[in-house]
Write an enzyme that holds these catalytic residues in place. Sequence first.
Site, PDB file in Angstrom:
ATOM      1  N   CYS A 276      39.829  33.693  50.694  1.00  0.00           N
ATOM      2  CA  CYS A 276      39.211  34.363  49.544  1.00  0.00           C
ATOM      3  C   CYS A 276      38.893  33.594  48.186  1.00  0.00           C
ATOM      4  CB  CYS A 276      39.909  35.663  49.272  1.00  0.00           C
ATOM      5  SG  CYS A 276      40.302  36.547  50.862  1.00  0.00           S
TER       6      CYS A 276
ATOM      7  N   GLU B 217      48.991  38.351  38.787  1.00  0.00           N
ATOM      8  CA  GLU B 217      47.866  37.553  38.039  1.00  0.00           C
ATOM      9  C   GLU B 217      48.004  38.235  36.602  1.00  0.00           C
ATOM     10  OE1 GLU B 217      43.022  37.345  38.376  1.00  0.00           O
ATOM     11  OE2 GLU B 217      44.103  38.962  39.463  1.00  0.00           O
TER      12      GLU B 217
ATOM     13  N   HIS C 134      36.532  43.875  48.161  1.00  0.00           N
ATOM     14  CA  HIS C 134      36.816  42.635  48.122  1.00  0.00           C
ATOM     15  C   HIS C 134      35.931  41.935  49.139  1.00  0.00           C
ATOM     16  CE1 HIS C 134      38.911  38.995  48.521  1.00  0.00           C
ATOM     17  NE2 HIS C 134      39.916  39.328  48.329  1.00  0.00           N
TER      18      HIS C 134
ATOM     19  N   PHE D 278      44.694  33.703  51.114  1.00  0.00           N
ATOM     20  CA  PHE D 278      45.761  33.690  51.897  1.00  0.00           C
ATOM     21  C   PHE D 278      45.995  32.250  51.918  1.00  0.00           C
ATOM     22  CE2 PHE D 278      45.159  37.488  54.694  1.00  0.00           C
ATOM     23  CZ  PHE D 278      45.469  38.438  53.824  1.00  0.00           C
TER      24      PHE D 278
END
Length: 580
Positions: free
Chosen positions: A326, A477, A502, A562
């Site tokens: 991603c 984050e 996403h 990932f």
Amino acid sequence: MTISATSPLCTWLFAAYVSSAVAGFADDVSVSSGPSGRPSGRRLRRRNASSKRLAGASWTVNTDVQSRSFSNVCMGAPCGSGISGLGSYLASENSFEDDSIRSEPLSGDVSFFGAGLSVLKTRPMQSVRRPLNAISGNASSIATSPVQPIKESFEPKKTSTKPRRVVVTGMGVVSCLGHDADSFYANLLEGKSGVSEIENFDCKQFSTRIAGEIKSFSADGWVAGKFIKRMDKFMLYLLTAGKKAVFDAGLTEDVIKSIDKSRCGVLIGSAMGGMQIFNDAIEALRLSYRKMNPFCVPLASTNMGSAMLAMDLGWMGPNYSISTACATSNFCILNAANHIIRGEADIMLAGGSDAAVLPIGLGGFVACRALSQRNDDPARASRPWDKDRDGFVMGEGAGVLLLEELEHAKARGAEIYAEFLGGSFSCDAYHTTEPHPEGAGVLLCIDRALSQAGVNRHDVNYVNAHATSTKAGDLQEYKALMRSFGQNPELRINSTKSMIGHLLGASGAVEAIATVQAIRTGWVHPTINLDNPENDVDMKVIVGGEKRKLDIKVALSNSFGFGGQNSSILFAPYNESNED
């Protein structure tokens, strides 16, 4: 006289082909050894004669181009023009029962607005290297009409000490909230959700039945009809968004003809690639390999979208793809910008595309328990930083930025949307799917990005966060961002994924477009569904349910993937006087 050999692969294939073909003539020519273990003189002569017949013609030396070539019908496929040879070879294998698919060539007339991508063209296998006049339609033998070398100027060029700056001059997007940058961002500012029930396939068996699915999309006018029928959606999204970015940048056909195409490149990646095409190939293989689409491998490959777009545009600069889950788009954008900064290109198309809202894609993410199961209320399922979040929502689409060297853009009078300042990467080196519990990789990535771009952290007052709506990822984050920029009272953070889900490998590019649009408009879009924020989250920093006016100095866009892949890129309003 100097002779330069062909590529090692072609040389190896030629040797292997000839030797295996000679062995195949065992009925006519004996290949047994003589008393000394070597072929007898008579048999050796007969073998050599057979080899010459296989080769079709003797090797010819052209002292002008200093290359070795031969006219060999048999070797056209393995050493010829890649997929073109593959198409010609497979056309003779009758792999399809559908005559319309088997007989129709995949080629089309080259046209910028989708009359056809000049790729995968089926042609007779005649020679390893095609003469230039054959390309233009005048077929001739390579021996009588050799390829002319590309003339390059070897005059020394003056190197400028002035740094090459990179700006954004075009944007193209395909998403569940719009298929152009302006309508896409207008919907984001209004807080609209593009998440809904999945309609493209029956998903009753799955615990998750919602996604940021694109309901209506047409590549007509951007991609030739024959390709629309055969390509995976990820590639159709990529080509459409890429061409829209070119068009948005004012690069019309006439302008493209006038620029140096050897200094224009494409770097658009994908996390998942052509999943539907590959899935269909597996289903066909259950019956027979002869039922498989002969182009299932190339058309499913993540790099082929960039390659086909370059073929259509005629751009001969850097061309490849990067796949880092991603974080793919940010990796592509930063590497594309670096090609411009190093002087290897003047224009680069960069971004990402994914279309994994499919049974195999949905099932895979359901199996790893990553998705929200709020099926009864799709529009409210993606809720970053909210206590009631239960996983991310899949999305699909593509985003492409046209990056351009500043002086090149100014010389052609292009509108400059924003300036790309730089960025960086890091790896958590911790877990396949979980973020580092202390956010070490994210902090390292942000610090490196600021250092690489020469940006003071106090100047960063807007962050488009990765914020997927997962339990661990959102908070890690947020904590890293507050440690990096929390001292800035102007800091504002939001999440585009709250409205579109996403988009996997495409998310970074689509969010980069949202970031550039925030710079252009002066408005930062809301983060919807944040009704019950986590205790550690400061809602004075997070942009909640309403858009906010913001004079952006420097904007940061994060993407993580990932494998612990972290990426951060930086944009700012274009300021001609800014040399740092």
